[in-house]
Design an enzyme around this catalytic site. Structure first.
Site, PDB file in Angstrom:
ATOM      1  N   GLU A   1       9.925  16.705  14.384  1.00  0.00           N
ATOM      2  CA  GLU A   1      10.263  16.497  12.977  1.00  0.00           C
ATOM      3  C   GLU A   1       9.411  17.438  12.122  1.00  0.00           C
ATOM      4  OE1 GLU A   1       9.014  12.826  11.030  1.00  0.00           O
ATOM      5  OE2 GLU A   1      11.037  12.647  10.217  1.00  0.00           O
TER       6      GLU A   1
ATOM      7  N   GLU B   1      10.214   1.732  10.285  1.00  0.00           N
ATOM      8  CA  GLU B   1      11.183   2.773   9.917  1.00  0.00           C
ATOM      9  C   GLU B   1      10.468   4.098  10.114  1.00  0.00           C
ATOM     10  OE1 GLU B   1      14.221   2.240   9.133  1.00  0.00           O
ATOM     11  OE2 GLU B   1      14.277   0.145   8.546  1.00  0.00           O
TER      12      GLU B   1
ATOM     13  N   CYS C   1      13.555  11.295   5.925  1.00  0.00           N
ATOM     14  CA  CYS C   1      13.522  10.854   7.324  1.00  0.00           C
ATOM     15  C   CYS C   1      14.860  11.093   8.015  1.00  0.00           C
ATOM     16  CB  CYS C   1      13.164   9.380   7.389  1.00  0.00           C
ATOM     17  SG  CYS C   1      14.189   8.385   6.310  1.00  0.00           S
TER      18      CYS C   1
ATOM     19  N   LYS D   1       0.848  -1.196   0.000  1.00  0.00           N
ATOM     20  CA  LYS D   1       0.000   0.000   0.000  1.00  0.00           C
ATOM     21  C   LYS D   1       0.881   1.244   0.000  1.00  0.00           C
ATOM     22  CE  LYS D   1      -1.792   2.962   2.804  1.00  0.00           C
ATOM     23  NZ  LYS D   1      -1.896   4.134   1.928  1.00  0.00           N
TER      24      LYS D   1
HETATM   25  P1  NAD Z   1       2.409   8.374   7.654  1.00  0.00           P
HETATM   26  O1  NAD Z   1       2.782   7.647   8.881  1.00  0.00           O
HETATM   27  O2  NAD Z   1       1.330   9.391   7.728  1.00  0.00           O
HETATM   28  O3  NAD Z   1       1.961   7.357   6.514  1.00  0.00           O
HETATM   29  C1  NAD Z   1       2.783   6.309   6.088  1.00  0.00           C
HETATM   30  C2  NAD Z   1       1.921   5.237   5.458  1.00  0.00           C
HETATM   31  O4  NAD Z   1       1.096   4.649   6.472  1.00  0.00           O
HETATM   32  C3  NAD Z   1       0.974   5.741   4.396  1.00  0.00           C
HETATM   33  O5  NAD Z   1       0.869   4.783   3.359  1.00  0.00           O
HETATM   34  C4  NAD Z   1      -0.336   5.874   5.156  1.00  0.00           C
HETATM   35  O6  NAD Z   1      -1.471   5.805   4.319  1.00  0.00           O
HETATM   36  C5  NAD Z   1      -0.262   4.690   6.084  1.00  0.00           C
HETATM   37  N1  NAD Z   1      -1.047   4.807   7.318  1.00  0.00           N
HETATM   38  C6  NAD Z   1      -1.474   5.925   7.951  1.00  0.00           C
HETATM   39  N2  NAD Z   1      -2.153   5.605   9.061  1.00  0.00           N
HETATM   40  C7  NAD Z   1      -2.163   4.259   9.146  1.00  0.00           C
HETATM   41  C8  NAD Z   1      -2.697   3.334  10.084  1.00  0.00           C
HETATM   42  N3  NAD Z   1      -3.365   3.727  11.158  1.00  0.00           N
HETATM   43  N4  NAD Z   1      -2.504   2.021   9.870  1.00  0.00           N
HETATM   44  C9  NAD Z   1      -1.803   1.595   8.806  1.00  0.00           C
HETATM   45  N5  NAD Z   1      -1.289   2.419   7.870  1.00  0.00           N
HETATM   46  C10 NAD Z   1      -1.455   3.738   8.044  1.00  0.00           C
HETATM   47  O7  NAD Z   1       3.765   9.001   7.098  1.00  0.00           O
HETATM   48  P2  NAD Z   1       3.958   9.995   5.862  1.00  0.00           P
HETATM   49  O8  NAD Z   1       3.459  11.328   6.278  1.00  0.00           O
HETATM   50  O9  NAD Z   1       3.414   9.353   4.621  1.00  0.00           O
HETATM   51  O10 NAD Z   1       5.545   9.997   5.723  1.00  0.00           O
HETATM   52  C11 NAD Z   1       6.380  10.852   6.443  1.00  0.00           C
HETATM   53  C12 NAD Z   1       6.983  10.127   7.646  1.00  0.00           C
HETATM   54  O11 NAD Z   1       7.699   8.971   7.221  1.00  0.00           O
HETATM   55  C13 NAD Z   1       7.980  10.965   8.391  1.00  0.00           C
HETATM   56  O12 NAD Z   1       7.761  10.869   9.774  1.00  0.00           O
HETATM   57  C14 NAD Z   1       9.310  10.348   8.023  1.00  0.00           C
HETATM   58  O13 NAD Z   1      10.351  10.554   8.939  1.00  0.00           O
HETATM   59  C15 NAD Z   1       8.963   8.929   7.896  1.00  0.00           C
HETATM   60  N6  NAD Z   1       9.962   8.229   7.095  1.00  0.00           N
HETATM   61  C16 NAD Z   1      10.831   7.347   7.723  1.00  0.00           C
HETATM   62  C17 NAD Z   1      11.813   6.699   6.995  1.00  0.00           C
HETATM   63  C18 NAD Z   1      12.774   5.734   7.635  1.00  0.00           C
HETATM   64  O14 NAD Z   1      13.392   4.958   6.918  1.00  0.00           O
HETATM   65  N7  NAD Z   1      12.912   5.725   8.935  1.00  0.00           N
HETATM   66  C19 NAD Z   1      11.918   6.951   5.625  1.00  0.00           C
HETATM   67  C20 NAD Z   1      11.028   7.848   5.030  1.00  0.00           C
HETATM   68  C21 NAD Z   1      10.040   8.465   5.774  1.00  0.00           C
END
Ligand code: NAD
Length: 485
Positions: A388, A255, A289, A180
């Site tokens: 962040e 992650e 990230c 997804k």
């Molecule tokens: P997000 O957590 O809002 O969403 C990530 C994914 O999870 C999306 O596909 C979203 O639709 C899904 N999601 C949201 N709520 C959910 C739930 N309750 N259950 C299951 N899935 C759910 O993150 P974002 O805003 O898309 O991305 C930015 C974040 O990602 C930042 O915090 C960034 O630091 C982090 N990030 C981490 C890494 C790493 O490797 N550590 C890499 C890239 C981004």
């Protein structure tokens, strides 16, 4: 470069199929504010269908019976096709839905994703158990087997690459996948599904469900037919996900977010460190990230360093992401831009000194662009140093000596990455050991390799992507005891 859209239905069991909800959602180009696609919005019934297809492909059919060397060839083929289509349409798609410079998509993110497939194709034939001597009347050994059906849930900042970081090792180990992608950036995952068809990946091995976090991601996390969730996203989503996964005792790798320190000691090569500080925060518009969002500068060189930095930042102007010379694109959405600008206001209110940017930028009257922003005189307890921001905003924190730097660097709930700039090899290694982060760069920033594990300490998550350790997260061990009596 023209935009060629992929199919926009759901990809389940090797077929393009409309969603059970009958609904779709808009995908917007953040640089032009135009709707560029309408994509299927999956629901819980579609998760059921995708999981059933993935389970079937895992247990019967060609994938289940395939020799590791043939799996390897298929994964390699995926990498080759991805490279073939990179310039034609994949890089353009990535930039169109995310807003990142085409330079990054075409020369960094997509090639790195292809390399990830090549790297893990090599692993497929090297996943093995051990023979373990236990008793003279026994033959005892381990088998390293696939985990089963893997659910991959990915964010919008590296839409394709963070999916491939999961898909490649999962396939190498013989699992099947339901992926997804983030709802803001679903197009390259759909394009990759098309590529998987062309490569001849058997039906059901890779399924792509576009849709929203709670409806699709949440249903996947709670689904009893999924054995593991590989998640990249925000820390607060990761916390919720762990709770939701607990009922089915699902394995999770997380992650999550970061607030990574980039430490410049007085003896550093200042020109290189200025480049590193700039690239560390402004690559990917700061929506990275591991972004070096806290710049720690030794007091002795502070004024000289900041003058050089501000000078360099002044030359970094947001521009049309599709232009090959652009190095700073549009933030992914209006909401993300507003969040970033609200942090700029918070920084000013808390008494930090704004020395560059801090405003929305106009590129032809459209788009969610923010000028590269630098705060100086930031204290570690200000919100802009603790939270962040996920945008092009750098918080500069002065420090006295290496001891003070390490203490300030570690004073965060996160622990994803860190860097130190110095010519003193002893200081470099000493600080590298003290930093509580999953990756530490010395005299560099934002360098990645598919062979090197990547992941977090503390609230930046657990589990590692890339490298040999990823294989462990996609396999399970079975011990076999054969009695010889
Ligand atoms: P997000 O957590 O809002 O969403 C990530 C994914 O999870 C999306 O596909 C979203 O639709 C899904 N999601 C949201 N709520 C959910 C739930 N309750 N259950 C299951 N899935 C759910 O993150 P974002 O805003 O898309 O991305 C930015 C974040 O990602 C930042 O915090 C960034 O630091 C982090 N990030 C981490 C890494 C790493 O490797 N550590 C890499 C890239 C981004």
């Amino acid at each position: 470069m023209s935009l060629r859209l992929p199919k926009t239905d759901l990809f389940i069991d090797g077929q393009w199929t409309p969603p059970s909800t009958g609904k779709s959602f808009d995908v917007v180009n953040p640089a032009t504010e135009e709707v560029i696609a309408k994509v299927a919005s999956a629901g819980a019934a579609d998760v059921d269908r995708a999981v059933a297809a993935a389970r079937k492909a895992l247990e019967e059919g060609p994938w289940a019976k395939m020799a590791a060397k043939d799996r390897a060839k298929l994964i390699w083929k995926l990498g080759e096709l991805l490279l073939k289509y990179n310039e034609g349409d994949v890089a353009v798609l990535e930039t169109a839905h995310n807003g990142k410079p085409i330079f990054e998509s075409q020369y960094v993110d997509i090639p790195h994703s292809a390399e990830c497939l090549f790297y893990f194709a090599g692993w497929a034939t090297k996943i093995h158990g051990e023979t373990i001597p236990t008793a003279p009347d026994a033959f005892t050994y381990t088998l390293r087997e696939p985990l089963g059906v893997v659910g991959a849930i990915t964010p919008w900042n590296f839409p394709l690459m963070l999916g491939i970081w999961k898909v490649a090792p999962a396939l190498a180990a013989g699992n099947t996948i339901v992926w997804k992608p983030a709802s803001l950036t679903p197009l390259t995952a759909l394009r990759f599904a098309e590529i998987s068809q062309e490569a001849g990946l058997p039906p059901g091995v890779l399924n792509v469900l576009t849709g929203f976090g709670l409806e699709v991601g949440g249903a996947m996390v709670r689904h009893p037919g999924i054995d593991k969730i590989a998640f990249t996203g925000e820390t607060k989503t990761g916390v919720q996900l762990m709770k939701d996964a607990a009922d089915s005792l699902k394995r999770v790798t997380l992650e999550l977010g970061g607030k990574s320190p980039n430490i410049v000691l007085a003896d550093a090569d200042l020109e290189a460190a200025v480049r590193g500080a700039t690239n560390g925060i402004f690559y990917g518009k700061g929506e990275v990230c591991a972004a070096g969002s806290r710049l720690l500068v030794e007091e002795k060189i502070h004024d000289e360093f900041m003058a050089k930095l501000v000078d360099r930042v002044a030359k970094l102007v947001p521009a049309d992401p599709m232009h090959p010379k652009t190095r700073l694109g549009a933030l992914v959405s209006k909401k993300q831009m507003e969040t970033v600008l609200s942090y700029v206001e918070a920084g000013k209110k808390e008494g930090a000194k704004l020395v560059a940017g801090g405003k929305r930028f106009d590129v032809g009257g459209k788009g969610y662009f923010v000028k590269p922003t630098v705060f100086d005189g930031v204290a570690n307890d200000m919100r802009i140093a603790r939270e962040e921001i996920f945008g092009p905003v750098l918080a500069t924190i002065p420090f006295k000596d290496a001891e003070d730097a390490a203490a300030k660097a570690n004073a965060t709930v996160y622990g994803l990455a860190a860097a130190v700039w110095t010519k003193d090899v002893k200081k470099a290694h000493t600080i590298a050991r003290r930093l509580k982060a999953g990756t530490v760069w010395v005299n560099a920033y934002n360098l990645y390799d598919n062979a090197l594990p990547f992941g977090g300490y503390k609230q930046s998550g657990f589990g590692r992507e890339c490298g040999a350790s990823a294989i462990e997260h996609y396999t399970q061990l079975k011990s076999v005891w054969v009695s010889l009596t």
